[in-house]
Structures are given as C-alpha cells and as structure tokens.
Scaffold this motif. Structure first.
Motif, mmCIF file in Angstrom:
data_model
loop_
_atom_site.group_PDB
_atom_site.id
_atom_site.type_symbol
_atom_site.label_atom_id
_atom_site.label_comp_id
_atom_site.label_asym_id
_atom_site.label_seq_id
_atom_site.Cartn_x
_atom_site.Cartn_y
_atom_site.Cartn_z
ATOM 1 N N UNK A 1 41.966 39.645 41.019
ATOM 2 C CA UNK A 1 42.124 39.344 39.596
ATOM 3 C C UNK A 1 42.710 40.545 38.857
ATOM 4 N N UNK A 2 42.170 41.722 39.140
ATOM 5 C CA UNK A 2 42.672 42.932 38.486
ATOM 6 C C UNK A 2 44.122 43.213 38.860
ATOM 7 N N UNK A 3 44.442 43.045 40.132
ATOM 8 C CA UNK A 3 45.780 43.409 40.608
ATOM 9 C C UNK A 3 46.868 42.536 39.986
ATOM 10 N N UNK A 4 46.533 41.304 39.617
ATOM 11 C CA UNK A 4 47.533 40.455 38.969
ATOM 12 C C UNK A 4 48.034 41.073 37.674
ATOM 13 N N UNK A 5 47.203 41.902 37.047
ATOM 14 C CA UNK A 5 47.585 42.541 35.786
ATOM 15 C C UNK A 5 47.768 44.051 35.952
ATOM 16 N N UNK A 6 48.025 44.460 37.196
ATOM 17 C CA UNK A 6 48.285 45.864 37.530
ATOM 18 C C UNK A 6 47.129 46.769 37.102
ATOM 19 N N UNK A 7 45.924 46.256 37.276
ATOM 20 C CA UNK A 7 44.721 47.042 37.034
ATOM 21 C C UNK A 7 44.098 47.400 38.382
ATOM 22 N N UNK A 8 43.266 48.429 38.409
ATOM 23 C CA UNK A 8 42.681 48.868 39.673
ATOM 24 C C UNK A 8 41.177 49.061 39.536
ATOM 25 N N UNK A 9 40.578 49.782 40.514
ATOM 26 C CA UNK A 9 39.125 49.912 40.542
ATOM 27 C C UNK A 9 38.585 50.792 39.416
ATOM 28 N N UNK A 10 39.455 51.436 38.670
ATOM 29 C CA UNK A 10 39.014 52.212 37.510
ATOM 30 C C UNK A 10 38.840 51.344 36.265
ATOM 31 N N UNK A 11 39.170 50.060 36.387
ATOM 32 C CA UNK A 11 39.034 49.139 35.262
ATOM 33 C C UNK A 11 37.829 48.226 35.468
ATOM 34 N N UNK A 12 37.341 47.681 34.376
ATOM 35 C CA UNK A 12 36.135 46.851 34.382
ATOM 36 C C UNK A 12 36.474 45.425 33.952
ATOM 37 N N UNK A 13 35.510 44.490 34.084
ATOM 38 C CA UNK A 13 35.780 43.129 33.601
ATOM 39 C C UNK A 13 36.222 43.084 32.138
ATOM 40 N N UNK A 14 35.653 43.941 31.309
ATOM 41 C CA UNK A 14 36.075 43.972 29.912
ATOM 42 C C UNK A 14 37.542 44.329 29.770
ATOM 43 N N UNK A 15 38.005 45.304 30.572
ATOM 44 C CA UNK A 15 39.422 45.673 30.551
ATOM 45 C C UNK A 15 40.290 44.503 31.001
ATOM 46 N N UNK A 16 39.872 43.859 32.087
ATOM 47 C CA UNK A 16 40.655 42.744 32.631
ATOM 48 C C UNK A 16 40.781 41.609 31.622
ATOM 49 N N UNK A 17 39.660 41.189 31.041
ATOM 50 C CA UNK A 17 39.672 40.038 30.145
ATOM 51 C C UNK A 17 40.458 40.329 28.872
ATOM 52 N N UNK A 18 40.371 41.560 28.378
ATOM 53 C CA UNK A 18 41.141 41.932 27.193
ATOM 54 C C UNK A 18 42.632 41.988 27.512
ATOM 55 N N UNK A 19 42.970 42.500 28.706
ATOM 56 C CA UNK A 19 44.374 42.568 29.114
ATOM 57 C C UNK A 19 44.949 41.175 29.320
ATOM 58 N N UNK A 20 44.166 40.306 29.944
ATOM 59 C CA UNK A 20 44.644 38.952 30.228
ATOM 60 C C UNK A 20 45.035 38.215 28.950
ATOM 61 N N UNK A 21 44.277 38.417 27.886
ATOM 62 C CA UNK A 21 44.574 37.726 26.624
ATOM 63 C C UNK A 21 45.494 38.540 25.720
ATOM 64 N N UNK A 22 45.985 39.684 26.226
ATOM 65 C CA UNK A 22 46.846 40.518 25.393
ATOM 66 C C UNK A 22 46.145 40.988 24.138
ATOM 67 N N UNK A 23 44.870 41.330 24.289
ATOM 68 C CA UNK A 23 44.103 41.753 23.121
ATOM 69 C C UNK A 23 43.910 40.642 22.109
ATOM 70 N N UNK A 24 43.907 39.395 22.603
ATOM 71 C CA UNK A 24 43.729 38.241 21.721
ATOM 72 C C UNK A 24 45.019 37.648 21.206
ATOM 73 N N UNK A 25 46.168 38.091 21.762
ATOM 74 C CA UNK A 25 47.468 37.650 21.238
ATOM 75 C C UNK A 25 48.107 36.531 22.045
#
Length: 449
Positions: A342-366
């Motif tokens: 899930x993280x890798x789809x958005x170029x995130x790695x093990x230094x990121x958390x679910x909160x980072x992933x979910x915020x990135x996926x929605x573009x910060x709500x955009x």
C-alpha cells in the motif's frame, strides 16, 4: 389473532455501507442521538458490514484499496446503535484472506449479530440470517457482484468440502462494436498471437466444456467478449447458475419468515450519469434485472450498496428497490495498519505510518473520497408496512462530516438544513427515471404509496 406478527405491520430501517473503525457510544450530539433513536425505534435495522473484524491473525490479500480491519469490540457498537443484522458479502471480504473473513463471521456469531452473505460454503453464504422481532420474523439475504475470485464461495461434494467465502453474483459482460472495430480487434488478436494461444488452450482441454461461439460474430480478446453489432454498447446479464442457486434459498426463506430482505453490494455501473469515484450514477442492467427478479421471487425489499453514494429508488410491484444507499459509516481512514504494498504505490516506505499513507492517498483531502460530498451524504430509509403491504418510506438524510479532519469525519449524524435538502434533492433526481415521487418536508423525505 394471538401474535403481533399476524397483523403484518412492521418497520424496517436500512442503511448503506458500515465502514466502522471506532466506537460510537461515547458521542452525545443531539443529531447523532436522534439517528440512534430512529434505528432503535424501527422493528428491525440492517446495514452492510463493509469491514473485517480480527486481530491480524491472517495474512493480507492483494486489495489495491483500503485493507479493512476494525477491533472486534466495535461490532457491539453497531448493536448499541440499534443494528439488528448485517450483510457481509462485499469486495473487502477477503482483504485479510479466508482467515480474516471467517474470524469476522465468528465474531458476529459470538455476540449474536445475525449476518448474511458469507459462510463456509456456497449454501451457507446464500442462506438467510433471521431476525426475530416483536412485529415478525425477518429473513436477511445478501450477495456481492464485486469480488475477488478467491473470495467466491463454492459448493461442496460428498467427497470434498466446499469453499468458504461470499455469495458471489457473477454476470456476463459483452461489448457490442461495429464491423470496422470488430475487424480491427480480430486482426490484433491474430497478429499479437492471442488467437494461436486460444486454439492451443482449447485443444489442451483444461478449461473444460465451453459454449459454442460463432467466430464470425463473437470474439474473445484480452479476456473480454466482443460481438458484431450495428451500434456500440455494453450488455450485462446475470449468471444463470448463481441465479438458480439463490432462488432456492429465497424460496426457503419465504417459508420460514414473515418478511424477506435481499441486499447486493455492487460497484459496477450502467452507461449513463456522471462518474463519482469509480462508479456512474446509473446501476448496471444486470443489477436492475436481479433486483426486480428478487421481488418477483417473493422478497419484500431489495437493498443495494457499493459505489458509496446514493443511487435511485424504484417502487416495483409495490415493493422498494434501493439501487444504492451509499455509506452509513465511512471511517476507512482510521485503519491502524497497512501492508508494505500500500505504501509503495504512493512511493512511501517503512519510515511512513498509516496516517501518512491515508493523507497522501487523498492528497491532503483534495482528491478521491475526501474531495466529493456525495460520499459523505446519504439516507437511512425506514420502510413502513401495514397489513402486509408497503405504505410509506421515511428518508432520513445523514451527514458524515464532509471536509472535516480525519479523526472527526465518517460518523453519521442526522443532516439538517442545507445538507439535508441537498441530499434529498439528489435522491429525487436520481429516482426520477423510475417514476418515484419523493416529497420533502423540512429535513425529511417521504414516499407514500
């Protein structure tokens, strides 16, 4: 008359997808408690449980979206709200493989929450769950047209166990194309080597007995079916084998209950209306056909969900068809853990958390769900029956906190004012093709028969 059920008067409340990841009982807003009171006041209340309940005992399965998981204790929060039964057949049922799904069914059983749509084999997944109420016994049945092949339940044999999973409603999809396009696809099929591959595969025989096709009129290309036609179009049709298997259980449910409710989770779309997310406003033809067919078989109500927004309401032969009731609880952004893919789809790695992933996926709500209000506005429908017939439907708009921050949004409250009117006017518009009249009075809609 010695039993209340003999009067054939009952109120059944239905809602859409319950993607619950947090507690409900601590909250005290008047609009929230009003909604809870509506659910508790109905004789029976039903929602679709689009969430898994487990403690990560099983491995995850490729999903590509949200890997749904909630604390098993949150099932009792739904009961606290007044939910009497849930449907469990949907595209997230196998996010955590067979084990995660069976754990969810086990947790439902442990707290005496009837569930329909899933089981240890095809018959269990097709069988009804029953709710005994003061006004009568209600059979709840469910299927999903959107599913992974691994999640589809299978029948057993005397010498071999069935396969656990969901009650899958398959459908055949055929693309109608004009001659020039058909000829081009046929040429591509040959030049790319797929035609030879199909011949070799058919000769080898592992695919079993297949239906005869007219090669001049029918073409399989890249796992899609095409036919010559004088127009362009997409045709969908129910799978007759699934239909037959479902029919016998509807027949049996009628004999063991006073009322029968059928639910289907469907992300597929028709060919008209705007896209919201990945689905159009119109339902696919196979769903329309199936919904009406369930009524013809003797069901008292059909409840659709899946695209996460409201589709139209049809009154068919005096009985309600809800093509989609959208969301009921929308807390898919509060899951606690996610797999590496899930993280890798958005170029995130093990230094990121679910909160980072979910915020990135929605573009910060955009973008995605966070950016479109239709996913955060829905209704709870209370169907009122008198002397065995539908007399009215009360439509209570709900607001799930569009544009609020992640820790707040997703929990439903009764909508008021502008949000209530917007929701009901939307529902009026999408129900117009079915000739359904929805009257709006204040913050509530009503259909009177």
């Amino acid at each position: 008359m010695i039993y209340n059920a003999e009067a054939a008067n009952i109120s059944i409340a239905v809602g859409g997808d319950a993607m619950i990841t947090r507690r409900m009982s601590p909250f005290k807003e008047p609009e929230f408690l009003e909604l809870v009171n509506i659910l508790r006041s109905a004789d029976v209340s039903i929602v679709n449980l689009e969430m898994l309940f487990h403690d990560y005992e099983s491995s995850w399965q490729w999903s590509g979206t949200t890997y749904t998981r909630s604390d098993p204790h949150n099932l009792t929060e739904l009961q606290w709200m007044g939910i009497d039964a849930v449907t469990t057949a949907n595209n997230h049922s196998y996010d955590f493989s067979e084990g995660g799904f069976l754990k969810t069914l086990e947790h439902c059983k442990d707290i005496n929450l009837p569930q329909a749509g899933g089981g240890r084999n095809a018959d269990e997944s097709r069988a009804p769950a029953y709710v005994d109420s003061n006004a009568g016994r209600v059979a709840v049945m469910a299927a999903t047209s959107t599913f992974s092949e691994q999640s589809r339940s299978g029948p057993g044999r005397p010498d071999f166990a069935g396969r656990p999973g969901v009650n899958a409603l398959r459908h055949e999809l055929t693309h109608h194309v004009k001659d020039d396009v058909f000829d081009a696809l046929e040429k591509a099929n040959i030049e790319l080597g797929y035609k030879e591959e199909q011949i070799a595969r058919d000769f080898f025989g592992f695919r079993g007995v297949e239906k005869d096709v007219d090669s001049e009129q029918d073409l399989e290309f890249l796992e899609h079916n095409f036919v010559r036609s004088d127009h362009f179009g997409v045709h969908t049709e129910m799978n007759t084998s699934d239909q037959s298997g479902i029919a016998k259980w509807i027949r049996g449910a009628q004999k063991q209950s006073d009322w029968v409710v059928y639910g289907v989770h469907c992300h597929e779309s028709g060919s008209t209306g705007d896209f919201h997310g990945l689905s159009r406003i119109s339902p696919p033809q196979f769903l329309v056909d199936f919904a009406r067919w369930t009524i013809d078989q003797g069901c008292d109500m059909f409840v659709g969900h899946g695209p996460h927004f409201l589709r139209g309401i049809e009154i068919y032969k005096g009985k309600p068809i809800f093509y989609s009731l959208g969301n009921f609880i929308f807390q898919n952004e509060s899951v606690l853990w996610l797999p590496d893919e899930a993280y890798r789809r958005f170029q995130l790695d093990h230094n990121h958390t679910p909160g980072d992933y979910l915020d990135t996926r929605s573009g910060g709500g955009s973008r995605a769900f966070a950016a479109d209000p239709v996913f955060w506005q829905s209704v709870v429908a209370v169907c009122n029956y008198e002397s065995g017939s539908l007399s009215s439907i009360d439509l209570h708009p709900i607001d799930m906190g569009y544009q609020r921050p992640i820790p707040q949004r997703g929990r439903p409250v009764l909508a008021k004012g502008q949000i209530a009117r917007e929701t009901l006017k939307w529902l009026q518009e999408v129900s117009t093709p079915y000739g359904t009249q929805i009257d709006i009075a204040g913050d509530t809609g009503r259909i009177v028969l």
